[in-house]
Design a protein around this motif. Structure first.
Motif, PDB file in Angstrom:
ATOM      1  N   TYR A  93      11.934   0.613  -0.282  1.00 26.24           N
ATOM      2  CA  TYR A  93      11.352  -0.660  -0.664  1.00 26.24           C
ATOM      3  C   TYR A  93      11.903  -1.748   0.252  1.00 26.24           C
ATOM      4  O   TYR A  93      12.993  -1.619   0.802  1.00 26.24           O
ATOM      5  CB  TYR A  93      11.770  -1.049  -2.090  1.00 26.24           C
ATOM      6  CG  TYR A  93      11.258  -0.186  -3.218  1.00 26.24           C
ATOM      7  CD1 TYR A  93      11.975   0.917  -3.656  1.00 26.24           C
ATOM      8  CD2 TYR A  93      10.080  -0.518  -3.884  1.00 26.24           C
ATOM      9  CE1 TYR A  93      11.523   1.685  -4.719  1.00 26.24           C
ATOM     10  CE2 TYR A  93       9.626   0.246  -4.956  1.00 26.24           C
ATOM     11  CZ  TYR A  93      10.354   1.344  -5.364  1.00 26.24           C
ATOM     12  OH  TYR A  93       9.912   2.104  -6.429  1.00 26.24           O
TER      13      TYR A  93
ATOM     14  N   GLN B 217      12.568  -6.059  -0.149  1.00 26.18           N
ATOM     15  CA  GLN B 217      12.599  -7.129  -1.136  1.00 26.18           C
ATOM     16  C   GLN B 217      12.710  -8.459  -0.420  1.00 26.18           C
ATOM     17  O   GLN B 217      13.662  -8.706   0.309  1.00 26.18           O
ATOM     18  CB  GLN B 217      13.776  -6.945  -2.105  1.00 26.18           C
ATOM     19  CG  GLN B 217      13.780  -7.951  -3.240  1.00 26.18           C
ATOM     20  CD  GLN B 217      14.894  -7.708  -4.234  1.00 26.18           C
ATOM     21  OE1 GLN B 217      16.026  -7.405  -3.867  1.00 26.18           O
ATOM     22  NE2 GLN B 217      14.579  -7.827  -5.526  1.00 26.18           N
TER      23      GLN B 217
ATOM     24  N   LEU C  65       8.900 -12.085  -4.110  1.00 23.72           N
ATOM     25  CA  LEU C  65       7.889 -11.024  -4.004  1.00 23.72           C
ATOM     26  C   LEU C  65       8.291  -9.742  -4.702  1.00 23.72           C
ATOM     27  O   LEU C  65       7.561  -8.768  -4.667  1.00 23.72           O
ATOM     28  CB  LEU C  65       7.586 -10.717  -2.536  1.00 23.72           C
ATOM     29  CG  LEU C  65       6.893 -11.819  -1.759  1.00 23.72           C
ATOM     30  CD1 LEU C  65       6.633 -11.364  -0.333  1.00 23.72           C
ATOM     31  CD2 LEU C  65       5.571 -12.206  -2.433  1.00 23.72           C
TER      32      LEU C  65
ATOM     33  N   GLN D  97       8.621  -4.233  -2.890  1.00 27.49           N
ATOM     34  CA  GLN D  97       7.388  -3.690  -2.339  1.00 27.49           C
ATOM     35  C   GLN D  97       7.665  -2.305  -1.773  1.00 27.49           C
ATOM     36  O   GLN D  97       8.576  -2.128  -0.964  1.00 27.49           O
ATOM     37  CB  GLN D  97       6.848  -4.606  -1.242  1.00 27.49           C
ATOM     38  CG  GLN D  97       6.499  -6.007  -1.741  1.00 27.49           C
ATOM     39  CD  GLN D  97       6.069  -6.892  -0.576  1.00 27.49           C
ATOM     40  OE1 GLN D  97       6.880  -7.501   0.104  1.00 27.49           O
ATOM     41  NE2 GLN D  97       4.777  -6.957  -0.350  1.00 27.49           N
TER      42      GLN D  97
ATOM     43  N   ASP E  80       2.695   0.692  -0.309  1.00 24.83           N
ATOM     44  CA  ASP E  80       1.809  -0.465  -0.205  1.00 24.83           C
ATOM     45  C   ASP E  80       1.869  -1.166   1.151  1.00 24.83           C
ATOM     46  O   ASP E  80       0.902  -1.779   1.582  1.00 24.83           O
ATOM     47  CB  ASP E  80       2.167  -1.488  -1.303  1.00 24.83           C
ATOM     48  CG  ASP E  80       1.894  -0.941  -2.689  1.00 24.83           C
ATOM     49  OD1 ASP E  80       2.644  -1.283  -3.621  1.00 24.83           O
ATOM     50  OD2 ASP E  80       0.934  -0.156  -2.836  1.00 24.83           O
ATOM     51  N   ILE E  81       3.024  -1.088   1.827  1.00 24.35           N
ATOM     52  CA  ILE E  81       3.204  -1.838   3.074  1.00 24.35           C
ATOM     53  C   ILE E  81       3.822  -0.954   4.167  1.00 24.35           C
ATOM     54  O   ILE E  81       4.877  -1.255   4.700  1.00 24.35           O
ATOM     55  CB  ILE E  81       4.056  -3.109   2.856  1.00 24.35           C
ATOM     56  CG1 ILE E  81       5.381  -2.762   2.159  1.00 24.35           C
ATOM     57  CG2 ILE E  81       3.293  -4.147   2.050  1.00 24.35           C
ATOM     58  CD1 ILE E  81       6.413  -3.855   2.265  1.00 24.35           C
TER      59      ILE E  81
ATOM     60  N   GLN F  82      -0.142  -9.687  -9.083  1.00 23.07           N
ATOM     61  CA  GLN F  82       0.810  -8.714  -9.559  1.00 23.07           C
ATOM     62  C   GLN F  82       0.202  -7.921 -10.715  1.00 23.07           C
ATOM     63  O   GLN F  82      -0.440  -8.472 -11.589  1.00 23.07           O
ATOM     64  CB  GLN F  82       2.077  -9.425 -10.052  1.00 23.07           C
ATOM     65  CG  GLN F  82       2.851 -10.132  -8.962  1.00 23.07           C
ATOM     66  CD  GLN F  82       3.765  -9.173  -8.214  1.00 23.07           C
ATOM     67  OE1 GLN F  82       3.870  -8.013  -8.567  1.00 23.07           O
ATOM     68  NE2 GLN F  82       4.384  -9.651  -7.167  1.00 23.07           N
TER      69      GLN F  82
ATOM     70  N   GLN G 291       4.160   5.802  -8.310  1.00 23.34           N
ATOM     71  CA  GLN G 291       4.693   4.500  -7.964  1.00 23.34           C
ATOM     72  C   GLN G 291       5.068   3.699  -9.196  1.00 23.34           C
ATOM     73  O   GLN G 291       4.371   3.699 -10.201  1.00 23.34           O
ATOM     74  CB  GLN G 291       3.640   3.739  -7.159  1.00 23.34           C
ATOM     75  CG  GLN G 291       4.126   2.463  -6.537  1.00 23.34           C
ATOM     76  CD  GLN G 291       3.105   1.897  -5.562  1.00 23.34           C
ATOM     77  OE1 GLN G 291       2.222   2.603  -5.086  1.00 23.34           O
ATOM     78  NE2 GLN G 291       3.230   0.627  -5.253  1.00 23.34           N
TER      79      GLN G 291
ATOM     80  N   SER H 253       7.965  -9.710 -10.261  1.00 22.81           N
ATOM     81  CA  SER H 253       8.769 -10.468  -9.303  1.00 22.81           C
ATOM     82  C   SER H 253      10.105 -10.915  -9.883  1.00 22.81           C
ATOM     83  O   SER H 253      10.945 -11.435  -9.157  1.00 22.81           O
ATOM     84  CB  SER H 253       7.992 -11.668  -8.783  1.00 22.81           C
ATOM     85  OG  SER H 253       7.479 -12.413  -9.859  1.00 22.81           O
TER      86      SER H 253
END
Lengths: 113, 111
Positions: free
Chosen positions: A35, A37, A41, A44, A59-60, B2, B98, B103
């Motif tokens: 991930y 961070q 946000l 991710q 996702d990224i 989100q 996943q 946040s």
């Protein structure tokens, strides 16, 4: 003692240099994650690994690649780092059960100048 | 937007008080987890509550799950300064490995 380790903890690189972030776990978890961070946000997902040589994009994934040659070890590679890859990177691991507890490492703080 | 999010960006309480952090989500879930992240550390799981459960406790922590309103809450009683951290909810769904993290809510416990 269940543990996820990350090396290095802090790293400064220049734009265009290659970056290798390493993660290890001693729990024999099949699944491992990378991930990033960034402020505001949350976490991710970059990549997920289901076991040795079985990796999937999160996702990224753009700008990153991963390697998992041993169950206990998972690497994140940035080929030609970019300034927008400055972030805190976390590795996590879990048993192969959807929704199971993820154990996180302490993070690597990467600064790309 | 989100798929999981905490409802407040920041909270502050005094030591000894109780506090509740709320989370809402937008998909059908199999489980919801609460994580805590202290400054300079990685997240650590506090509670995992499955979709067929309504409440789970862990010491001073109590999590609830309402699948009809797609929301969850994490309550902390008798707060301590060391409870100061960011609290995240994270959801899992069938067919996906996943975890979707919110946040986070920054909780500050003052002496």
């Amino acid at each position: 003692d269940m543990k996820v380790t990350q090396m290095p903890r802090y790293l400064i690189k220049r734009m265009g240099e290659n970056v290798l972030l390493e993660c290890g776990q001693d729990m024999s978890h099949e699944t491992m994650y990378w991930y990033r961070q960034d402020p505001g946000l949350g976490l991710q997902l970059i990549y997920i690994s289901y076991d040795v040589d079985s990796n999937s994009e999160g996702d990224i994934p753009k700008g990153y690649r991963v390697s998992r040659k041993k169950r206990e070890h998972f690497s994140l590679i940035l080929d030609s780092a970019k300034t927008n890859q400055t972030s805190v990177y976390f590795c996590a691991s879990s048993f192969m059960d959807r929704g199971d507890t993820q154990y996180f490492g302490p993070g690597t703080r990467l600064l790309v100048l | 937007s989100q798929l999981a999010e905490e409802n407040l960006w920041a909270l502050s309480v005094h030591e000894g008080e109780s506090v509740t952090v709320n989370c809402s989500y937008k998909t059908s879930i199999t489980a919801l987890q609460w994580y805590r992240q202290k400054s300079g550390e990685g997240p650590a799981q506090l509670i995992l509550i499955r979709s067929n459960e309504r409440e789970k406790r862990n010491g001073r922590l109590r999590a609830t799950l309402d699948t009809s309103s797609q929301s969850s809450s994490l309550s902390i009683t008798a707060t301590r300064c060391e409870d100061t951290a960011v609290y995240f909810c994270a959801t899992s769904s069938s067919g996906s490995w996943q975890l979707i993290f919110g946040s986070g809510t920054q909780l500050t416990v003052m002496p």
